[in-house]
Design an enzyme around this catalytic site. Structure first.
Site, PDB file in Angstrom:
ATOM      1  N   HIS A   1       0.899  -1.328  -0.070  1.00 34.46           N
ATOM      2  CA  HIS A   1       0.162  -0.196   0.221  1.00 34.46           C
ATOM      3  C   HIS A   1       0.836   0.942  -0.036  1.00 34.46           C
ATOM      4  CE1 HIS A   1      -4.193  -1.509   1.305  1.00 34.46           C
ATOM      5  NE2 HIS A   1      -3.214  -2.908   1.160  1.00 34.46           N
TER       6      HIS A   1
ATOM      7  N   ASP B   1       3.751   9.278  -0.495  1.00 35.48           N
ATOM      8  CA  ASP B   1       2.307   9.245  -0.060  1.00 35.48           C
ATOM      9  C   ASP B   1       2.187   7.716  -1.054  1.00 35.48           C
ATOM     10  OD1 ASP B   1      -0.024   8.241   1.242  1.00 35.48           O
ATOM     11  OD2 ASP B   1      -0.634  10.348   1.706  1.00 35.48           O
TER      12      ASP B   1
HETATM   13  O1  F6P Z   1      -0.941   4.014   4.865  1.00 37.69           O
HETATM   14  C1  F6P Z   1      -0.797   2.661   5.337  1.00 37.69           C
HETATM   15  C2  F6P Z   1      -1.459   1.860   6.399  1.00 37.69           C
HETATM   16  O2  F6P Z   1      -0.412   1.095   7.016  1.00 37.69           O
HETATM   17  C3  F6P Z   1      -2.451   1.772   6.722  1.00 37.69           C
HETATM   18  O3  F6P Z   1      -2.203   0.088   5.645  1.00 37.69           O
HETATM   19  C4  F6P Z   1      -3.357   2.610   7.692  1.00 37.69           C
HETATM   20  O4  F6P Z   1      -5.047   2.290   7.791  1.00 37.69           O
HETATM   21  C5  F6P Z   1      -2.671   3.252   8.457  1.00 37.69           C
HETATM   22  O5  F6P Z   1      -1.039   2.946   7.423  1.00 37.69           O
HETATM   23  C6  F6P Z   1      -2.031   3.127   9.748  1.00 37.69           C
HETATM   24  O6  F6P Z   1      -1.141   2.415   9.891  1.00 37.69           O
HETATM   25  P1  F6P Z   1      -1.317   1.794  11.908  1.00 37.69           P
HETATM   26  O7  F6P Z   1      -1.548   0.582  11.316  1.00 37.69           O
HETATM   27  O8  F6P Z   1      -0.138   2.084  11.940  1.00 37.69           O
HETATM   28  O9  F6P Z   1      -2.173   2.847  12.502  1.00 37.69           O
END
Ligand code: F6P
Length: 529
Positions: free
Chosen positions: A185, A393
């Site tokens: 992602h 990003d």
């Molecule tokens: O953008 C990557 C990501 O891991 C997303 O999948 C997730 O919603 C966001 O960052 C927040 O991450 P975390 O699980 O570390 O709170």
């Protein structure tokens, strides 16, 4: 330890009989789609939907599959005493325990102190610690073993994101019968950055355990092919990477949002009323600028505050008629760099208010809080200008949500050219977030520019977020992951010169593969691969 009672909050679960003819899908992600919430003393534990877009993005595939989800609850557990599996809506959830020390070394450490900054162009210095790496490998193995237990023979497994890059190979060794997909992602960095990693070969090999590895942009996919060739001597055949007789398709699948859901919320009379209330609460200013981000050093929150301050300083923006709202959702408080970023952003917001606020109103409304989706959609509708200015990003779904909420076609999106979304949303006002002067001009243009032209651009953007939505993303990936999904040799990569998209220009970009079409401009029969 047994799971706390589950209170389903989404669709009711079907009976097993009703679902028995559906294909079997196992989703593997760092977080489960629900998180455990308990009242102060920890007695009244229950499960609520996790924040983040993954669960919404996967809803279209979940609807047509018998889905299991392997993931972490988000709070520390005892690894020797795994939580029981339980059902949530249509999904069977299999919690993977992560101890407190592993949370520090695997999640805050290797995932968010090493990989996260490195993959985001090292804008914060990544740290390399053997202890963090060992915890990452241990937790990845636990995920692979749990998945191997859960998946039925021949099931399709879809693994998500940078926290789990070793899982495809580990799982392949445990269960050669499975169809394994992996989607990253976040950005996959340029070779020069990735090669800094002491464990670069292991991570590359880990990903090549999958049948399909997907990236948000064609640049990320190409970066990965190059490191696979350079580090492991793999052969690149078209878009695929071949190593030791195994072929991994490496493709581009830009993630979308559930645009219909956002549109419906935006049209809901309760949202329309809330939008009016928000503007009234802000003092009915002429212009509302908005930023919505996780509080993260990649998001460039400070750069937009700097540009806003410069516009106030020079008088190009009048603080009596303008308010800048910044929602900064709490995130990764304990990971390196986050507390410093918070302190810097809060210092800047406070200083702007000190210099330009009035007793009756602030120049910046800063909230370090999470908002639910209906409130966010009301904020999107209230905002004349949306600032999405990350230094880097993977995609940025806030940019897409803002556009989907603009059912009135008003509003202007200012978008960093270093967000994955910039490859698709070329009608946004594009900015280089390292160029404060350029950002000032972009804000000025968004506030004072030709409204008819901005509406035309918004109309194109709206069509794009509905066409390339979450269902489209998941379908493209699943189609390629099906055993019969891809021909033995995918067409040769057409390497084009790398260019940066000019603001508002369709058809250019940083791609070495066809980018998804906006307004039918680039792709017709081609699908993002
Ligand atoms: O953008 C990557 C990501 O891991 C997303 O999948 C997730 O919603 C966001 O960052 C927040 O991450 P975390 O699980 O570390 O709170």
């Amino acid at each position: 330890m047994s799971s706390p009672p589950l209170v389903p909050t989404s669709t009711p679960s079907d009976t097993a009989a009703e679902r028995s003819d559906l294909p079997e899908l196992v989703v593997v992600a760092n977080r489960l789609p629900v998180k455990r919430v308990s009242d102060g003393d920890g007695t009244d534990a229950r499960w609520e939907r996790s924040p983040g877009g993954l669960v919404s993005a996967l809803e279209p595939v979940v609807r047509v599959s018998r889905t299991s989800w392997v993931g972490w609850t988000g709070s520390p557990d005892e690894p020797d005493a795994p939580l029981d599996a339980f059902e949530h809506g249509r999904i069977k959830l299999y919690p993977v325990p992560v101890s407190l020390e592993e949370q520090q070394c695997y999640y805050e450490g290797f995932s968010n102190g090493t990989l996260w900054p490195l993959y985001h162009d090292a804008i914060f210095v990544p740290q390399f610690h053997e202890r963090w790496w060992e915890a990452y490998a241990t937790v990845n193995r636990r995920f692979a073993e749990r998945t191997a237990e859960v998946a039925v023979h021949g099931a399709t497994v879809w693994i998500h994101d940078y926290q789990l890059q070793l899982v495809p190979r580990m799982l392949r060794e445990l269960r050669p019968d499975l169809r394994i997909g992996f989607f990253l992602h976040i950005p996959f960095p340029a070779q020069e950055l990735f090669l800094r990693l002491p464990w670069r070969a292991q991570l590359t090999d880990g990903l090549l355990g999958a049948d399909v590895v997907g990236f948000q942009t064609a640049v990320g996919a190409e970066n990965f092919r190059l490191v696979a060739k350079r580090l492991l001597g793999a052969r690149v055949e078209g878009r695929a990477v071949v190593r030791a007789g195994r072929r991994t398709h490496v493709g581009t699948y830009p993630v979308g949002i559930d645009a219909d859901r956002i549109r419906d919320l935006a049209l809901d009379p309760a949202t329309v009323q809330r939008t009016a209330e928000i503007r009234a609460e802000l003092g009915n200013p002429h212009t509302v600028l908005l930023g919505v981000d996780r509080l993260d050093y990649t998001k460039g929150i400070e750069v937009r505050l700097r540009a806003y301050r410069a516009l106030l300083d020079s008088g190009r923006i009048d603080p009596a008629t303008t308010v800048f709202v910044q929602i900064a959702q709490p995130s990764r408080d304990e990971a390196p760099g986050y507390a410093e970023t918070r302190a810097m952003v809060e210092q800047m917001a406070g200083s702007i208010n000190g210099d330009f606020g009035a007793l009756g109103g602030a120049a910046v409304k800063y909230l370090h809080q999470s908002q639910d989706l209906p409130e966010l959609v009301a904020l999107y509708r209230a905002a004349d200008v949306m600032l999405v200015t990350p230094f880097r990003d993977g995609m940025n779904l806030v940019a897409k949500e803002y556009v989907a909420a603009r059912v009135d076609l008003d509003g202007v999106l200012i978008l960093s050219e270093f967000a994955g979304a910039a490859h698709q949303m070329r009608q946004a006002v594009m900015v280089n977030p390292f160029d404060v002067r350029g950002l000032e001009d972009a804000i000025d243009e968004a506030v004072n520019g030709d409204r008819r032209q901005h509406r035309r651009r918004m109309a194109t953007l709206v069509r794009g977020v509905h066409r390339d939505d979450a269902a489209w993303w998941a379908e493209q990936f699943m189609r390629d992951l099906r055993p019969e999904g891809l021909p033995a040799t995918t067409p040769a990569t057409n390497v084009a010169p790398t260019t940066i998209a000019a603001p508002g220009a369709a058809g250019s970009g940083t791609s070495t593969e066809p980018e998804p079409a906006i307004d039918g401009a680039t792709v017709s029969s081609q699908v993002p691969a």
